[in-house]
Enzyme design. Structure first.
Site, PDB file in Angstrom:
ATOM      1  N   GLY A   1      32.762  47.457  52.102  1.00 58.54           N
ATOM      2  CA  GLY A   1      31.626  48.373  52.090  1.00 58.54           C
ATOM      3  C   GLY A   1      31.679  49.391  53.213  1.00 58.54           C
ATOM      4  O   GLY A   1      32.739  49.905  53.559  1.00 58.54           O
TER       5      GLY A   1
ATOM      6  N   ALA B   1      39.480  70.022  50.317  1.00 58.90           N
ATOM      7  CA  ALA B   1      39.144  70.371  48.940  1.00 58.90           C
ATOM      8  C   ALA B   1      38.442  69.213  48.241  1.00 58.90           C
ATOM      9  O   ALA B   1      37.476  69.407  47.494  1.00 58.90           O
ATOM     10  CB  ALA B   1      40.404  70.774  48.175  1.00 58.90           C
TER      11      ALA B   1
ATOM     12  N   ASP C   1      37.306  60.549  50.786  1.00 57.46           N
ATOM     13  CA  ASP C   1      36.804  61.923  50.748  1.00 57.46           C
ATOM     14  C   ASP C   1      35.605  62.036  49.815  1.00 57.46           C
ATOM     15  O   ASP C   1      34.644  62.769  50.095  1.00 57.46           O
ATOM     16  CB  ASP C   1      37.902  62.874  50.280  1.00 57.46           C
TER      17      ASP C   1
END
Length: 290
Positions: A210, A41, A239
């Protein structure tokens, strides 16, 4: 084009804690918030907010209508989300003041996806569309294989990490995203470095250092530095990075620009408490001053 996300859907119960609890410790939370979450999601919301058309493939239980409605409100396609008898997945997330977290995950409906529904969804995709998966659902290998057969660009975000799950989808992947520890674990399992596993594009996220892109065909390495921010909650940052990278590539941006934009989105995300509900949109990312 479009992004097809075989992705988890969870209720994230986020507890603000004075510190992360030790084994056997009973500790009172300072605050409780409920957010839409699940790595799937989160990625669907991130990619949608970054400007892509996203179709989410997944499942919720009888208690999950609110999650589907929220995904739809954020602009993600929800026509391929099934309602099943198994309860909706959920996560119990403890977050300490410095932003580090501890998570207990109940997979629930995410692990009872239907093969026929998966096939019906992916056969509606166009060649060149992106298919992304994470290790929070069933049918990952089946989806990767079908995506390759249909000419999709198959991407796997290797979290939560499991070496067997990654190796099951490796033959079908065009793109793999994993963090530094996961990259080391995969190398131990396969005997190959990230550049030697046969995947064209590999991104290794490095936290405060990074992110690194490795071209599996040429061996070229691209380093994108992290932006200096004061983190309050790292939940969902990876995500967000993945969703933004895929959206940028879906919209035709080169890898360096896609990763730079994704790094900005992830940096902005860690300054916020929550998961899918607080992922920044593209306008916020572009306007942010670091």
């Amino acid at each position: 084009m479009a992004i097809w996300n075989l992705g988890s859907i969870n209720a994230d119960m986020v507890y603000a804690m004075p510190h992360l609890p030790a084994a056997g410790e009973t500790l009172a939370a300072l605050r409780l918030d409920r957010f839409l979450g699940g790595k799937g999601a989160n990625m669907s919301v991130a990619a949608t907010r970054a400007g892509s058309k996203v179709h989410h493939i997944g499942a919720v239980g009888p208690d999950g209508a609110w999650a589907v409605a929220r995904l739809q409100a954020y602009g993600a396609g929800t026509g391929h989300i099934a309602q099943v008898e198994t309860p909706t997945g959920h996560a119990i997330i403890a977050v300490e003041p410095g932003g580090e977290n501890q998570i207990i995950l109940f997979p629930g409906a995410n692990r009872v996806l239907d093969r026929d529904r998966l096939y019906q969804a992916l056969t509606q995709a166009d060649a060149g569309d992106i298919l992304v998966m994470q290790n929070e659902t069933s049918l990952q290998a089946e989806a990767a294989q079908l995506g390759r057969q249909l000419g999709l660009r198959v991407c796997y975000a290797a979290a939560p990490f499991d070496a067997e799950a990654v190796q099951a989808v490796l033959p079908y992947l065009d793109f793999l995203i994993l963090n530094e520890v996961e990259a080391q674990q995969l190398q131990q399992a396969t005997g190959n470095t990230p550049g030697e596993i046969g995947v064209k594009d590999v991104i290794v996220t490095l936290g405060a250092k990074g992110a690194r892109h490795i071209d599996g065909e040429t061996g070229a390495v691209l380093e994108i530095p992290a932006l200096p921010v004061a983190a309050v909650d790292t939940t969902g940052a990876g995500d967000t990075f993945t969703g933004y990278v895929l959206s940028a590539l879906d919209r035709g941006l080169p890898m360096a620009e896609a990763m730079t934009q994704a790094s900005r989105a992830a940096a902005l995300m860690v300054t916020r408490r929550g998961t899918a509900d607080v992922i920044p949109d593209l306008q916020e990312v572009q306007a942010a001053r670091f």
